[in-house]
Design a protein around this motif. Structure first.
Motif, PDB file in Angstrom:
ATOM      1  N   LEU A   1     -20.123   7.494 -20.323  1.00  0.00           N
ATOM      2  CA  LEU A   1     -19.904   6.102 -20.712  1.00  0.00           C
ATOM      3  C   LEU A   1     -20.629   5.198 -19.728  1.00  0.00           C
ATOM      4  O   LEU A   1     -20.433   5.317 -18.511  1.00  0.00           O
ATOM      5  CB  LEU A   1     -18.403   5.805 -20.703  1.00  0.00           C
ATOM      6  CG  LEU A   1     -17.981   4.366 -20.987  1.00  0.00           C
ATOM      7  CD1 LEU A   1     -18.375   3.975 -22.400  1.00  0.00           C
ATOM      8  CD2 LEU A   1     -16.477   4.217 -20.779  1.00  0.00           C
TER       9      LEU A   1
ATOM     10  N   GLN B   1     -22.386   1.053 -19.127  1.00  0.00           N
ATOM     11  CA  GLN B   1     -22.464  -0.325 -19.599  1.00  0.00           C
ATOM     12  C   GLN B   1     -23.883  -0.666 -20.053  1.00  0.00           C
ATOM     13  O   GLN B   1     -24.849  -0.041 -19.588  1.00  0.00           O
ATOM     14  CB  GLN B   1     -22.042  -1.283 -18.492  1.00  0.00           C
ATOM     15  CG  GLN B   1     -20.564  -1.196 -18.141  1.00  0.00           C
ATOM     16  CD  GLN B   1     -20.155  -2.253 -17.135  1.00  0.00           C
ATOM     17  OE1 GLN B   1     -20.988  -2.780 -16.389  1.00  0.00           O
ATOM     18  NE2 GLN B   1     -18.875  -2.585 -17.118  1.00  0.00           N
ATOM     19  N   PRO B   2     -24.018  -1.614 -20.931  1.00  0.00           N
ATOM     20  CA  PRO B   2     -25.367  -2.051 -21.322  1.00  0.00           C
ATOM     21  C   PRO B   2     -26.181  -2.447 -20.091  1.00  0.00           C
ATOM     22  O   PRO B   2     -25.668  -3.063 -19.161  1.00  0.00           O
ATOM     23  CB  PRO B   2     -25.091  -3.263 -22.214  1.00  0.00           C
ATOM     24  CG  PRO B   2     -23.722  -3.046 -22.734  1.00  0.00           C
ATOM     25  CD  PRO B   2     -22.958  -2.360 -21.636  1.00  0.00           C
TER      26      PRO B   2
ATOM     27  N   LYS C   1     -28.838   0.310 -24.259  1.00  0.00           N
ATOM     28  CA  LYS C   1     -28.360  -0.649 -25.260  1.00  0.00           C
ATOM     29  C   LYS C   1     -27.241  -0.018 -26.080  1.00  0.00           C
ATOM     30  O   LYS C   1     -27.113   1.205 -26.137  1.00  0.00           O
ATOM     31  CB  LYS C   1     -29.504  -1.048 -26.188  1.00  0.00           C
ATOM     32  CG  LYS C   1     -30.711  -1.649 -25.486  1.00  0.00           C
ATOM     33  CD  LYS C   1     -31.806  -1.984 -26.489  1.00  0.00           C
ATOM     34  CE  LYS C   1     -33.013  -2.614 -25.804  1.00  0.00           C
ATOM     35  NZ  LYS C   1     -34.072  -2.956 -26.781  1.00  0.00           N
ATOM     36  N   PHE C   2     -26.458  -0.863 -26.731  1.00  0.00           N
ATOM     37  CA  PHE C   2     -25.378  -0.362 -27.578  1.00  0.00           C
ATOM     38  C   PHE C   2     -25.914   0.658 -28.581  1.00  0.00           C
ATOM     39  O   PHE C   2     -25.269   1.682 -28.840  1.00  0.00           O
ATOM     40  CB  PHE C   2     -24.698  -1.506 -28.320  1.00  0.00           C
ATOM     41  CG  PHE C   2     -23.954  -2.460 -27.437  1.00  0.00           C
ATOM     42  CD1 PHE C   2     -24.327  -3.784 -27.349  1.00  0.00           C
ATOM     43  CD2 PHE C   2     -22.856  -2.032 -26.692  1.00  0.00           C
ATOM     44  CE1 PHE C   2     -23.646  -4.666 -26.539  1.00  0.00           C
ATOM     45  CE2 PHE C   2     -22.170  -2.916 -25.873  1.00  0.00           C
ATOM     46  CZ  PHE C   2     -22.567  -4.235 -25.797  1.00  0.00           C
ATOM     47  N   GLU C   3     -27.086   0.392 -29.118  1.00  0.00           N
ATOM     48  CA  GLU C   3     -27.631   1.263 -30.169  1.00  0.00           C
ATOM     49  C   GLU C   3     -28.121   2.608 -29.650  1.00  0.00           C
ATOM     50  O   GLU C   3     -28.539   3.458 -30.426  1.00  0.00           O
ATOM     51  CB  GLU C   3     -28.761   0.560 -30.929  1.00  0.00           C
ATOM     52  CG  GLU C   3     -29.852  -0.018 -30.048  1.00  0.00           C
ATOM     53  CD  GLU C   3     -29.645  -1.496 -29.775  1.00  0.00           C
ATOM     54  OE1 GLU C   3     -28.487  -1.922 -29.525  1.00  0.00           O
ATOM     55  OE2 GLU C   3     -30.650  -2.240 -29.782  1.00  0.00           O
TER      56      GLU C   3
ATOM     57  N   THR D   1     -26.067   4.569 -28.240  1.00  0.00           N
ATOM     58  CA  THR D   1     -24.890   5.427 -28.364  1.00  0.00           C
ATOM     59  C   THR D   1     -25.148   6.514 -29.397  1.00  0.00           C
ATOM     60  O   THR D   1     -25.494   6.236 -30.543  1.00  0.00           O
ATOM     61  CB  THR D   1     -23.672   4.592 -28.776  1.00  0.00           C
ATOM     62  OG1 THR D   1     -23.343   3.682 -27.728  1.00  0.00           O
ATOM     63  CG2 THR D   1     -22.464   5.491 -29.045  1.00  0.00           C
TER      64      THR D   1
ATOM     65  N   GLN E   1     -22.769  13.591 -25.121  1.00  0.00           N
ATOM     66  CA  GLN E   1     -22.457  12.272 -25.674  1.00  0.00           C
ATOM     67  C   GLN E   1     -22.866  11.168 -24.720  1.00  0.00           C
ATOM     68  O   GLN E   1     -22.515  11.197 -23.529  1.00  0.00           O
ATOM     69  CB  GLN E   1     -20.963  12.172 -25.955  1.00  0.00           C
ATOM     70  CG  GLN E   1     -20.496  10.801 -26.446  1.00  0.00           C
ATOM     71  CD  GLN E   1     -20.944  10.507 -27.861  1.00  0.00           C
ATOM     72  OE1 GLN E   1     -20.770  11.334 -28.754  1.00  0.00           O
ATOM     73  NE2 GLN E   1     -21.505   9.313 -28.080  1.00  0.00           N
TER      74      GLN E   1
ATOM     75  N   THR F   1     -22.404   7.096 -24.528  1.00  0.00           N
ATOM     76  CA  THR F   1     -21.728   5.944 -25.111  1.00  0.00           C
ATOM     77  C   THR F   1     -22.035   4.711 -24.276  1.00  0.00           C
ATOM     78  O   THR F   1     -21.787   4.698 -23.064  1.00  0.00           O
ATOM     79  CB  THR F   1     -20.208   6.162 -25.169  1.00  0.00           C
ATOM     80  OG1 THR F   1     -19.919   7.338 -25.936  1.00  0.00           O
ATOM     81  CG2 THR F   1     -19.516   4.966 -25.819  1.00  0.00           C
ATOM     82  N   VAL F   2     -22.584   3.713 -24.927  1.00  0.00           N
ATOM     83  CA  VAL F   2     -22.903   2.460 -24.252  1.00  0.00           C
ATOM     84  C   VAL F   2     -21.894   1.416 -24.713  1.00  0.00           C
ATOM     85  O   VAL F   2     -21.820   1.080 -25.893  1.00  0.00           O
ATOM     86  CB  VAL F   2     -24.334   1.996 -24.564  1.00  0.00           C
ATOM     87  CG1 VAL F   2     -24.662   0.732 -23.768  1.00  0.00           C
ATOM     88  CG2 VAL F   2     -25.328   3.109 -24.233  1.00  0.00           C
ATOM     89  N   SER F   3     -21.113   0.956 -23.766  1.00  0.00           N
ATOM     90  CA  SER F   3     -20.045   0.022 -24.112  1.00  0.00           C
ATOM     91  C   SER F   3     -19.724  -0.863 -22.923  1.00  0.00           C
ATOM     92  O   SER F   3     -19.801  -0.413 -21.768  1.00  0.00           O
ATOM     93  CB  SER F   3     -18.796   0.797 -24.537  1.00  0.00           C
ATOM     94  OG  SER F   3     -17.717  -0.078 -24.782  1.00  0.00           O
ATOM     95  N   SER F   4     -19.357  -2.092 -23.211  1.00  0.00           N
ATOM     96  CA  SER F   4     -18.945  -3.005 -22.153  1.00  0.00           C
ATOM     97  C   SER F   4     -17.424  -3.025 -22.024  1.00  0.00           C
ATOM     98  O   SER F   4     -16.887  -3.744 -21.175  1.00  0.00           O
ATOM     99  CB  SER F   4     -19.483  -4.411 -22.435  1.00  0.00           C
ATOM    100  OG  SER F   4     -19.051  -4.842 -23.711  1.00  0.00           O
TER     101      SER F   4
END
Length: 117
Positions: free
Chosen positions: A11, A13-14, A86-88, A90, A112, A114-117
């Motif tokens: 996981l 962050q952007p 970037k989120f995309e 993920t 996996q 996962t890009v998430s704030s």
């Protein structure tokens, strides 16, 4: 039997970075081509980048600016550096290796990202 084991996902962050690794059970020079693919939820698996046995690289258009494929033959390991996530981005990222012009086609289990704030 060839084994490919990915690691390095997680996981993030952007704007962050990750380096994915793919450890092969045999010399990476025994493969014609190695590469990274990814599959986002609800989408088909897509090419990210490849590297040939002689070091030639190829990137998907969307990956050219922020992704870098590399390898370490002493560790029999393939890498994918991803910057400015970037989120995309993920997705599950898969390592692939081909032998004998694709007659043999091997996949790892995926890691996996996962890009998430």
């Amino acid at each position: 039997q060839v084994q490919l084991v990915e690691s390095g996902g997680g996981l993030v962050q952007p704007g962050g970075s990750l380096r994915l690794s793919c450890a092969a059970s045999r010399s990476i020079y025994s493969f014609n081509v190695m590469g990274w693919y990814r599959q986002a939820p609800g989408k088909q698996r897509e090419l990210v980048a490849t590297i040939t046995s002689d070091g030639g690289t190829n990137y998907a258009h969307s990956a050219k600016a922020r992704f870098t494929i590399s390898r370490d033959s002493t560790q029999n390991t393939l890498y994918l550096q991803i910057d400015s996530l970037k989120f995309e981005d993920t997705a599950v990222y898969y390592c692939n290796a081909k032998m004998f012009a694709g007659t043999y086609d091997y996949w790892g289990q995926g890691t996996q990202v996962t890009v998430s704030s």
